[in-house]
Design a protein around this motif. Structure first.
Motif, short mmCIF file in Angstrom:
data_model
loop_
_atom_site.label_atom_id
_atom_site.label_comp_id
_atom_site.label_asym_id
_atom_site.label_seq_id
_atom_site.Cartn_x
_atom_site.Cartn_y
_atom_site.Cartn_z
N LEU A 128 0.82 -1.17 0.05
CA LEU A 128 -0.03 -0.07 0.14
C LEU A 128 0.90 1.24 -0.07
O LEU A 128 1.61 1.61 0.90
CB LEU A 128 -0.82 0.04 1.13
N LEU A 129 0.74 2.06 -1.29
CA LEU A 129 1.52 3.32 -1.32
C LEU A 129 0.72 4.48 -0.66
O LEU A 129 -0.37 4.55 -0.73
CB LEU A 129 1.83 3.57 -2.68
N SER A 130 1.47 5.25 -0.22
CA SER A 130 0.71 6.44 0.45
C SER A 130 1.24 7.88 0.00
O SER A 130 2.39 8.07 -0.59
CB SER A 130 0.93 6.47 1.94
N GLN A 131 0.53 8.97 0.06
CA GLN A 131 1.11 10.12 -0.12
C GLN A 131 1.55 10.69 1.34
O GLN A 131 0.86 10.38 2.43
CB GLN A 131 -0.27 11.24 -0.64
N THR A 132 2.57 11.53 1.22
CA THR A 132 3.30 11.92 2.43
C THR A 132 2.70 12.66 3.48
O THR A 132 2.65 12.20 4.68
CB THR A 132 4.68 12.66 2.22
N SER A 133 1.54 13.40 3.02
CA SER A 133 0.75 14.18 4.11
C SER A 133 -0.48 13.53 4.44
O SER A 133 -1.25 13.93 5.18
CB SER A 133 0.45 15.47 3.28
N ARG A 134 -0.65 12.43 3.87
CA ARG A 134 -1.96 11.41 4.19
C ARG A 134 -1.55 10.09 4.44
O ARG A 134 -2.11 9.17 3.99
CB ARG A 134 -2.90 11.40 2.98
N GLY A 170 3.81 1.61 4.04
CA GLY A 170 4.33 1.40 2.89
C GLY A 170 5.04 2.58 2.51
O GLY A 170 5.15 3.64 3.29
N PRO A 171 5.68 2.54 1.24
CA PRO A 171 6.27 3.72 0.65
C PRO A 171 5.65 4.83 0.50
O PRO A 171 4.16 4.82 0.27
CB PRO A 171 6.71 3.10 -0.66
N ALA A 172 6.07 6.02 0.48
CA ALA A 172 5.07 7.34 0.44
C ALA A 172 5.77 8.33 -0.39
O ALA A 172 7.14 8.43 -0.55
CB ALA A 172 5.24 8.07 2.05
N TYR A 173 4.95 8.92 -1.32
CA TYR A 173 5.31 9.84 -2.24
C TYR A 173 4.82 11.17 -1.82
O TYR A 173 3.63 11.57 -1.33
CB TYR A 173 4.99 9.40 -3.54
N GLU A 174 5.65 12.38 -2.12
CA GLU A 174 5.23 13.73 -2.06
C GLU A 174 4.23 14.25 -2.86
O GLU A 174 3.23 14.80 -2.49
CB GLU A 174 6.48 14.57 -2.04
N HIS A 175 4.02 13.69 -4.05
CA HIS A 175 3.05 14.33 -4.81
C HIS A 175 2.13 13.28 -5.44
O HIS A 175 2.53 12.01 -5.73
CB HIS A 175 3.60 14.95 -5.99
N PHE A 176 0.83 13.31 -5.57
CA PHE A 176 0.00 12.34 -6.16
C PHE A 176 0.37 11.90 -7.63
O PHE A 176 0.08 10.69 -7.77
CB PHE A 176 -1.39 13.01 -6.24
N LEU A 177 0.84 12.73 -8.07
CA LEU A 177 1.18 12.19 -9.95
C LEU A 177 2.08 11.25 -9.73
O LEU A 177 2.36 10.34 -10.67
CB LEU A 177 1.28 13.32 -10.67
N MET A 178 3.34 11.34 -8.84
CA MET A 178 4.37 10.69 -8.76
C MET A 178 3.54 9.16 -8.32
O MET A 178 4.24 8.13 -8.51
CB MET A 178 5.40 10.93 -7.71
N LEU A 179 2.96 9.36 -7.34
CA LEU A 179 2.14 8.06 -6.47
C LEU A 179 1.46 7.16 -7.86
O LEU A 179 1.18 6.01 -7.84
CB LEU A 179 1.15 8.48 -5.63
N ALA A 180 0.62 8.11 -8.69
CA ALA A 180 -0.10 7.48 -9.50
C ALA A 180 0.88 6.78 -10.75
O ALA A 180 0.49 5.51 -11.22
CB ALA A 180 -1.06 8.54 -10.44
N GLN A 181 2.23 7.24 -11.10
CA GLN A 181 2.99 6.74 -11.69
C GLN A 181 3.62 5.47 -11.19
O GLN A 181 3.81 4.32 -11.93
CB GLN A 181 4.26 7.56 -12.08
#
Length: 298
Positions: A194-200, A221-232
């Motif tokens: 499960l991947l997350s956005q860093t502020s959520r 799980g891993p976290a990404y700062e921006h949603f579009l990075m998360l989507a990729q």
């Protein structure tokens, strides 16, 4: 050569890189800064030579920002924007019909940017400069007229907040990942990446609890700062993520992302247009504010 100059790339190369990141390619970047596509490519190649690493993956005739490019842009773009702000303050002047708006990066790219031609058609003499900001700031110390914020009114005291809209975040993954890891019930997600956005980072726990699943044993799980990075990352098969539907409509329509469970996560948070508490007045900011609120109602 001094150490200072050694690690200060040419401004033309930095400008070309910033434009390519902002537009997602060399051709549109060139149109923005008045260069040909090949000239932008040469400027970025020069920057890559200085850094010793490629910043974009070349896929046929297309380019895509890679991990090194994302890391570099995350640090470089705020620095370039700080230079612009400092220069504007030092000059003591700004064109009367110019606004500076801070926006959440993914919101700016997926919701705001596609609508800007309509703003230009309505107010052709209005110039709006945008910069990425993810957190509240002091308007007294930043050269911005307004900002787009996601949260609740209590997040940003001492300002005026105009409600835009709420969002619904849905679980998504790539169809290839889902074919290999079939999901029957929401409880199956406890064993999935499960991947997350860093502020959520708590979003998955809230979604699982709402689905009747005890999330106390949920591993981070891993976290990404921006949603579009998360989507990729999801589209590449890294796992599942909770992403607002309005940010990933192109991926959902193209089938590169799918929704395994049609259970949206809703909260009391929303998107707001934020500006100093003395109000937008009757000038350019009021025009931009009215347009934003109207667009959010469509």
């Amino acid at each position: 050569m001094s150490e200072f100059r050694k690690w200060l790339p040419p401004m033309n190369a930095l400008t070309a890189f910033e434009a390519a990141v902002r537009h997602g390619g060399f051709s549109r970047a060139g149109e923005d800064i008045g260069l040909t596509q090949s000239a932008v490519s040469r400027q970025i190649a020069q920057l890559e030579d200085i850094l010793g690493v490629p910043l974009f993956d070349r896929i046929g005739r297309r380019v895509r920002l890679n991990e090194a490019g994302r890391s570099y842009s995350d640090e470089l773009l705020p620095a370039l924007d700080a230079i612009r702000q400092a220069t504007g303050r030092a000059s003591g002047r700004r064109p009367q019909r110019t606004l500076r708006i801070a926006t959440l990066p993914s919101f700016g790219m997926r919701w705001l940017a596609p609508r800007l031609p309509q703003l230009s058609a309505r107010h052709p003499d209005l110039v709006v400069d945008f910069a990425a900001r993810s957190q509240p700031f002091d308007f007294g110390h930043e050269d911005f007229d307004a900002a787009v914020h996601f949260g609740v009114p209590q997040d940003w005291p001492g300002v005026t907040m105009d409600f835009l809209f709420r969002e619904e975040a849905v679980p998504v993954c790539s169809p290839e990942w889902l074919a290999v890891h079939p999901l029957r019930t929401p409880a199956d997600l406890l064993d999935a990446p499960l991947l997350s956005q860093t502020s959520r980072r708590d979003a998955w726990a809230r979604w699982l609890n709402a689905a009747g699943v005890d999330a106390r044993t949920l591993a981070a799980g891993p976290a990404y700062e921006h949603f579009l990075m998360l989507a990729q990352a999801c589209a590449a098969g890294a796992g599942l993520a909770l992403i607002p539907t309005f940010l990933i409509r192109p991926e959902l329509e193209a089938g590169t992302l799918v929704i395994p469970f049609a259970r949206p996560l809703s909260t009391d948070q929303a998107y707001y247009l934020v500006y100093p508490s003395d109000g937008p007045g009757a000038g350019p900011l009021m025009q931009f504010r009215d347009w934003m609120v109207e667009q959010a109602r469509l």
